[in-house]
Scaffold this motif. Structure first.
Motif, short mmCIF file in Angstrom:
data_model
loop_
_atom_site.label_atom_id
_atom_site.label_comp_id
_atom_site.label_asym_id
_atom_site.label_seq_id
_atom_site.Cartn_x
_atom_site.Cartn_y
_atom_site.Cartn_z
N LEU A 20 0.83 -1.20 0.00
CA LEU A 20 0.00 0.00 0.00
C LEU A 20 0.86 1.25 0.00
CD1 LEU A 20 -2.74 1.38 0.04
CD2 LEU A 20 -2.80 1.04 2.53
N GLY A 21 2.01 1.22 0.66
CA GLY A 21 2.91 2.37 0.68
C GLY A 21 3.43 2.71 -0.70
N ALA A 22 3.83 1.68 -1.46
CA ALA A 22 4.32 1.91 -2.83
C ALA A 22 3.21 2.44 -3.71
CB ALA A 22 4.89 0.61 -3.40
N GLU A 23 2.02 1.87 -3.57
CA GLU A 23 0.87 2.34 -4.36
C GLU A 23 0.51 3.78 -4.00
OE1 GLU A 23 -3.85 1.26 -4.72
OE2 GLU A 23 -2.46 -0.36 -4.23
N ALA A 24 0.53 4.10 -2.72
CA ALA A 24 0.20 5.45 -2.28
C ALA A 24 1.25 6.45 -2.75
CB ALA A 24 0.08 5.50 -0.75
N ALA A 25 2.52 6.08 -2.72
CA ALA A 25 3.57 6.97 -3.21
C ALA A 25 3.38 7.26 -4.69
CB ALA A 25 4.95 6.36 -2.97
N ALA A 26 3.07 6.22 -5.47
CA ALA A 26 2.83 6.41 -6.90
C ALA A 26 1.62 7.33 -7.12
CB ALA A 26 2.60 5.06 -7.58
N GLU A 27 0.58 7.14 -6.33
CA GLU A 27 -0.60 7.99 -6.44
C GLU A 27 -0.27 9.44 -6.09
OE1 GLU A 27 -4.56 8.98 -7.25
OE2 GLU A 27 -3.45 7.16 -7.70
N GLY A 28 0.56 9.64 -5.06
CA GLY A 28 0.96 11.00 -4.69
C GLY A 28 1.69 11.70 -5.83
N PHE A 29 2.60 11.00 -6.49
CA PHE A 29 3.32 11.60 -7.62
C PHE A 29 2.38 11.82 -8.81
CE2 PHE A 29 7.20 10.19 -5.43
CZ PHE A 29 7.95 11.35 -5.54
N ALA A 30 1.45 10.89 -9.02
CA ALA A 30 0.50 11.07 -10.13
C ALA A 30 -0.36 12.32 -9.92
CB ALA A 30 -0.39 9.83 -10.27
N ARG A 31 -0.81 12.51 -8.70
CA ARG A 31 -1.61 13.72 -8.41
C ARG A 31 -0.77 14.99 -8.55
NH1 ARG A 31 -6.18 12.12 -4.69
NH2 ARG A 31 -6.91 10.29 -5.81
N PRO A 34 11.48 22.42 -3.27
CA PRO A 34 11.54 20.96 -3.10
C PRO A 34 10.92 20.45 -1.80
CG PRO A 34 13.58 21.76 -4.03
CD PRO A 34 12.77 22.98 -3.66
N PRO A 35 11.14 21.09 -0.64
CA PRO A 35 10.50 20.56 0.58
C PRO A 35 8.97 20.64 0.52
CG PRO A 35 12.29 22.05 1.16
CD PRO A 35 12.08 22.18 -0.32
N GLN A 36 8.43 21.71 -0.06
CA GLN A 36 6.97 21.84 -0.17
C GLN A 36 6.41 20.83 -1.18
OE1 GLN A 36 9.01 24.59 -0.46
NE2 GLN A 36 8.65 25.45 1.58
N ARG A 37 7.14 20.58 -2.26
CA ARG A 37 6.70 19.56 -3.23
C ARG A 37 6.66 18.20 -2.56
NH1 ARG A 37 10.68 20.97 -8.27
NH2 ARG A 37 9.79 22.99 -8.83
N ARG A 38 7.74 17.87 -1.84
CA ARG A 38 7.79 16.58 -1.16
C ARG A 38 6.66 16.47 -0.14
NH1 ARG A 38 12.69 16.60 -0.24
NH2 ARG A 38 12.67 17.66 1.76
N ALA A 39 6.42 17.54 0.61
CA ALA A 39 5.34 17.52 1.60
C ALA A 39 3.99 17.31 0.92
CB ALA A 39 5.34 18.83 2.39
N TYR A 40 3.79 17.93 -0.24
CA TYR A 40 2.53 17.76 -0.98
C TYR A 40 2.36 16.30 -1.38
CZ TYR A 40 -1.05 18.18 -4.55
OH TYR A 40 -2.21 18.02 -5.27
N VAL A 41 3.41 15.70 -1.95
CA VAL A 41 3.33 14.30 -2.38
C VAL A 41 3.08 13.39 -1.18
CG1 VAL A 41 4.62 12.39 -3.41
CG2 VAL A 41 4.69 14.63 -4.47
N LEU A 42 3.81 13.61 -0.08
CA LEU A 42 3.64 12.76 1.11
C LEU A 42 2.25 12.89 1.71
CD1 LEU A 42 7.10 13.18 2.84
CD2 LEU A 42 6.11 11.05 2.00
N THR A 43 1.74 14.11 1.78
CA THR A 43 0.41 14.32 2.34
C THR A 43 -0.65 13.66 1.46
OG1 THR A 43 1.11 16.38 3.35
CG2 THR A 43 -1.26 16.07 3.07
N THR A 44 -0.53 13.83 0.15
CA THR A 44 -1.46 13.21 -0.78
C THR A 44 -1.40 11.70 -0.66
OG1 THR A 44 -1.20 15.08 -2.30
CG2 THR A 44 -2.13 13.07 -3.21
N ALA A 45 -0.19 11.16 -0.60
CA ALA A 45 -0.02 9.71 -0.50
C ALA A 45 -0.59 9.18 0.82
CB ALA A 45 1.46 9.36 -0.62
N LYS A 46 -0.35 9.92 1.90
CA LYS A 46 -0.86 9.50 3.22
C LYS A 46 -2.39 9.45 3.21
CE LYS A 46 -1.26 12.24 6.64
NZ LYS A 46 -1.11 13.22 7.65
N HIS A 47 -3.02 10.47 2.64
CA HIS A 47 -4.48 10.48 2.57
C HIS A 47 -5.00 9.33 1.71
CE1 HIS A 47 -4.96 14.05 4.89
NE2 HIS A 47 -4.30 14.82 4.03
N TYR A 48 -4.32 9.06 0.62
CA TYR A 48 -4.71 7.95 -0.25
C TYR A 48 -4.63 6.62 0.52
CZ TYR A 48 -4.55 4.54 -4.03
OH TYR A 48 -4.80 3.46 -4.84
#
Length: 183
Positions: free
Chosen positions: A34-45, A58-72
């Protein structure tokens, strides 16, 4: 919106530099699959919104991807838990004199309380907690992944230990009661 294979060069560079780190954090958060799938979804979004988000640092981009992935990951886990058929759930009727039932209830309540506590922490401390306690990463590795100093990681871990100490004591009491109940 960008089609597959036509990602802008600056997004591709962002992905190359951050993908391993994001996947590592998400696998610690949600498990390998699920972590790998969520990370991929975060980057896709992120890619879907790249035109608006490319100006972030870069830190804000990473935070956006991590937050999106966590919610997914949370949405997926919640959805999957809703659709477990009754026949898939192990069940035995507890007897009235089953003193183990109280320990199980205590244990489940304790686990839920610890999850609520960790979820309520600020993002950086929550990330440190997940990587240190659940993924067993060392101070140096966490510092590298989260781009902070080792001393900051050590401070977070020390504070987490203080906050979690009452829960650890209660867990030990439950385990001791289980040991005495079996003997």
């Amino acid at each position: 919106m960008h089609e597959i294979g036509t990602a802008p060069a600056d997004f591709a560079e962002f992905y190359r530099t951050e993908a391993a780190r994001v996947q590592h954090v998400m696998c610690a958060f949600a498990g390998r699959e699920l972590g790998a799938e969520a990370a991929a979804e975060g980057f896709a979004r992120m890619l879907e919104r790249w035109d608006r988000l490319r100006e972030l640092g870069p830190p804000q981009r990473r935070a956006y991807v991590l937050t999106t992935a966590k919610h997914y990951a949370r949405r997926r886990a919640e959805a999957e838990s809703r659709y477990i058929g009754l026949e898939d759930r192990p069940w035995t009727e507890p007897s009235a004199d089953d003193d183990g039932l109280g320990r199980v209830e205590d244990s489940l309540g304790l686990e839920a309380a610890v999850r609520r506590l960790i979820d309520s922490l600020p993002l950086r401390r929550r990330q440190v907690a997940l990587l240190y306690f659940l993924h067993d990463d060392g101070y140096a590795q966490i510092a590298s992944v989260l781009e902070m100093s080792e001393s900051t990681v050590r401070t977070h871990v020390a504070e987490l230990r203080k906050v979690l100490q009452p829960y650890v004591r209660r867990f030990q009491q439950i385990m001791e009661a289980s040991e005495h109940g079996r003997a």
